[in-house]
Design a protein around this motif. Structure first.
Motif, PDB file in Angstrom:
ATOM      1  N   PHE A 162      33.818  43.492  10.979  1.00 29.37           N
ATOM      2  CA  PHE A 162      33.322  44.469  10.005  1.00 29.37           C
ATOM      3  C   PHE A 162      33.355  45.880  10.580  1.00 29.37           C
ATOM      4  O   PHE A 162      33.810  46.815   9.925  1.00 29.37           O
ATOM      5  CB  PHE A 162      31.892  44.103   9.569  1.00 29.37           C
ATOM      6  N   ARG A 163      32.895  46.034  11.825  1.00 33.37           N
ATOM      7  CA  ARG A 163      32.903  47.352  12.464  1.00 33.37           C
ATOM      8  C   ARG A 163      34.320  47.885  12.626  1.00 33.37           C
ATOM      9  O   ARG A 163      34.597  49.058  12.408  1.00 33.37           O
ATOM     10  CB  ARG A 163      32.236  47.291  13.842  1.00 33.37           C
ATOM     11  N   THR A 164      35.240  47.005  13.000  1.00 31.44           N
ATOM     12  CA  THR A 164      36.631  47.420  13.182  1.00 31.44           C
ATOM     13  C   THR A 164      37.254  47.847  11.862  1.00 31.44           C
ATOM     14  O   THR A 164      37.942  48.869  11.786  1.00 31.44           O
ATOM     15  CB  THR A 164      37.444  46.281  13.820  1.00 31.44           C
ATOM     16  N   ARG A 165      37.032  47.073  10.814  1.00 26.59           N
ATOM     17  CA  ARG A 165      37.568  47.436   9.494  1.00 26.59           C
ATOM     18  C   ARG A 165      36.994  48.752   9.006  1.00 26.59           C
ATOM     19  O   ARG A 165      37.715  49.592   8.453  1.00 26.59           O
ATOM     20  CB  ARG A 165      37.270  46.340   8.476  1.00 26.59           C
ATOM     21  N   LEU A 166      35.696  48.946   9.208  1.00 30.49           N
ATOM     22  CA  LEU A 166      35.059  50.189   8.800  1.00 30.49           C
ATOM     23  C   LEU A 166      35.633  51.374   9.587  1.00 30.49           C
ATOM     24  O   LEU A 166      35.894  52.436   9.023  1.00 30.49           O
ATOM     25  CB  LEU A 166      33.549  50.092   9.001  1.00 30.49           C
ATOM     26  N   ALA A 167      35.874  51.183  10.860  1.00 31.22           N
ATOM     27  CA  ALA A 167      36.455  52.241  11.686  1.00 31.22           C
ATOM     28  C   ALA A 167      37.864  52.581  11.219  1.00 31.22           C
ATOM     29  O   ALA A 167      38.239  53.759  11.163  1.00 31.22           O
ATOM     30  CB  ALA A 167      36.471  51.809  13.153  1.00 31.22           C
ATOM     31  N   ILE A 168      38.633  51.574  10.864  1.00 31.87           N
ATOM     32  CA  ILE A 168      40.000  51.818  10.384  1.00 31.87           C
ATOM     33  C   ILE A 168      39.971  52.578   9.065  1.00 31.87           C
ATOM     34  O   ILE A 168      40.763  53.511   8.852  1.00 31.87           O
ATOM     35  CB  ILE A 168      40.773  50.497  10.273  1.00 31.87           C
ATOM     36  N   VAL A 169      39.075  52.206   8.174  1.00 27.83           N
ATOM     37  CA  VAL A 169      38.963  52.899   6.883  1.00 27.83           C
ATOM     38  C   VAL A 169      38.603  54.370   7.100  1.00 27.83           C
ATOM     39  O   VAL A 169      39.229  55.258   6.513  1.00 27.83           O
ATOM     40  CB  VAL A 169      37.926  52.205   5.968  1.00 27.83           C
ATOM     41  N   PHE A 170      37.616  54.636   7.963  1.00 31.49           N
ATOM     42  CA  PHE A 170      37.240  56.025   8.234  1.00 31.49           C
ATOM     43  C   PHE A 170      38.385  56.783   8.895  1.00 31.49           C
ATOM     44  O   PHE A 170      38.598  57.966   8.617  1.00 31.49           O
ATOM     45  CB  PHE A 170      35.986  56.100   9.112  1.00 31.49           C
ATOM     46  N   ALA A 171      39.152  56.132   9.771  1.00 34.59           N
ATOM     47  CA  ALA A 171      40.279  56.798  10.430  1.00 34.59           C
ATOM     48  C   ALA A 171      41.358  57.161   9.417  1.00 34.59           C
ATOM     49  O   ALA A 171      41.896  58.275   9.447  1.00 34.59           O
ATOM     50  CB  ALA A 171      40.853  55.908  11.521  1.00 34.59           C
ATOM     51  N   VAL A 172      41.678  56.241   8.517  1.00 37.43           N
ATOM     52  CA  VAL A 172      42.710  56.516   7.511  1.00 37.43           C
ATOM     53  C   VAL A 172      42.269  57.653   6.587  1.00 37.43           C
ATOM     54  O   VAL A 172      43.045  58.566   6.290  1.00 37.43           O
ATOM     55  CB  VAL A 172      43.043  55.237   6.712  1.00 37.43           C
ATOM     56  N   ILE A 173      41.017  57.604   6.153  1.00 35.81           N
ATOM     57  CA  ILE A 173      40.492  58.666   5.294  1.00 35.81           C
ATOM     58  C   ILE A 173      40.516  60.005   6.040  1.00 35.81           C
ATOM     59  O   ILE A 173      40.909  61.032   5.491  1.00 35.81           O
ATOM     60  CB  ILE A 173      39.069  58.331   4.806  1.00 35.81           C
ATOM     61  N   GLY A 174      40.103  59.976   7.311  1.00 34.11           N
ATOM     62  CA  GLY A 174      40.085  61.200   8.107  1.00 34.11           C
ATOM     63  C   GLY A 174      41.465  61.801   8.296  1.00 34.11           C
ATOM     64  O   GLY A 174      41.658  63.004   8.156  1.00 34.11           O
ATOM     65  N   ILE A 175      42.441  60.954   8.602  1.00 36.82           N
ATOM     66  CA  ILE A 175      43.806  61.446   8.784  1.00 36.82           C
ATOM     67  C   ILE A 175      44.347  62.013   7.478  1.00 36.82           C
ATOM     68  O   ILE A 175      44.974  63.080   7.455  1.00 36.82           O
ATOM     69  CB  ILE A 175      44.710  60.325   9.324  1.00 36.82           C
ATOM     70  N   PHE A 176      44.092  61.316   6.381  1.00 35.90           N
ATOM     71  CA  PHE A 176      44.538  61.800   5.075  1.00 35.90           C
ATOM     72  C   PHE A 176      43.924  63.164   4.756  1.00 35.90           C
ATOM     73  O   PHE A 176      44.613  64.083   4.324  1.00 35.90           O
ATOM     74  CB  PHE A 176      44.175  60.779   3.994  1.00 35.90           C
ATOM     75  N   LEU A 177      42.613  63.300   4.987  1.00 34.56           N
ATOM     76  CA  LEU A 177      41.945  64.569   4.694  1.00 34.56           C
ATOM     77  C   LEU A 177      42.433  65.689   5.612  1.00 34.56           C
ATOM     78  O   LEU A 177      42.580  66.838   5.177  1.00 34.56           O
ATOM     79  CB  LEU A 177      40.427  64.413   4.800  1.00 34.56           C
TER      80      LEU A 177
END
Length: 64
Positions: A40-55
């Protein structure tokens, strides 16, 4: 400027969830966590990373 700020915050949150800035004492304590919690922590980190890179990309394109 707001997109860049949110992008940086998302990248920092990703690092927190993945444990990038964890002290060695806390790193050992995380070994006792369950596999489900770790996934769960890893998936959440990946989601935040993708959103961050996109932004960050979107914010960089809109800078004048």
């Amino acid at each position: 400027m707001g997109l860049l700020t949110f992008g940086i915050i998302s990248i920092l949150l990703s690092g927190v969830f993945i444990g990038a800035w964890t002290e060695p004492v806390r790193l050992r304590s995380k070994q006792a966590e369950s596999e489900e919690h770790k996934r769960f922590r890893t998936r959440l980190a990946i989601v935040f990373a993708v959103i961050g890179i996109f932004l960050l990309l979107l914010g960089g394109l809109t800078l004048k």
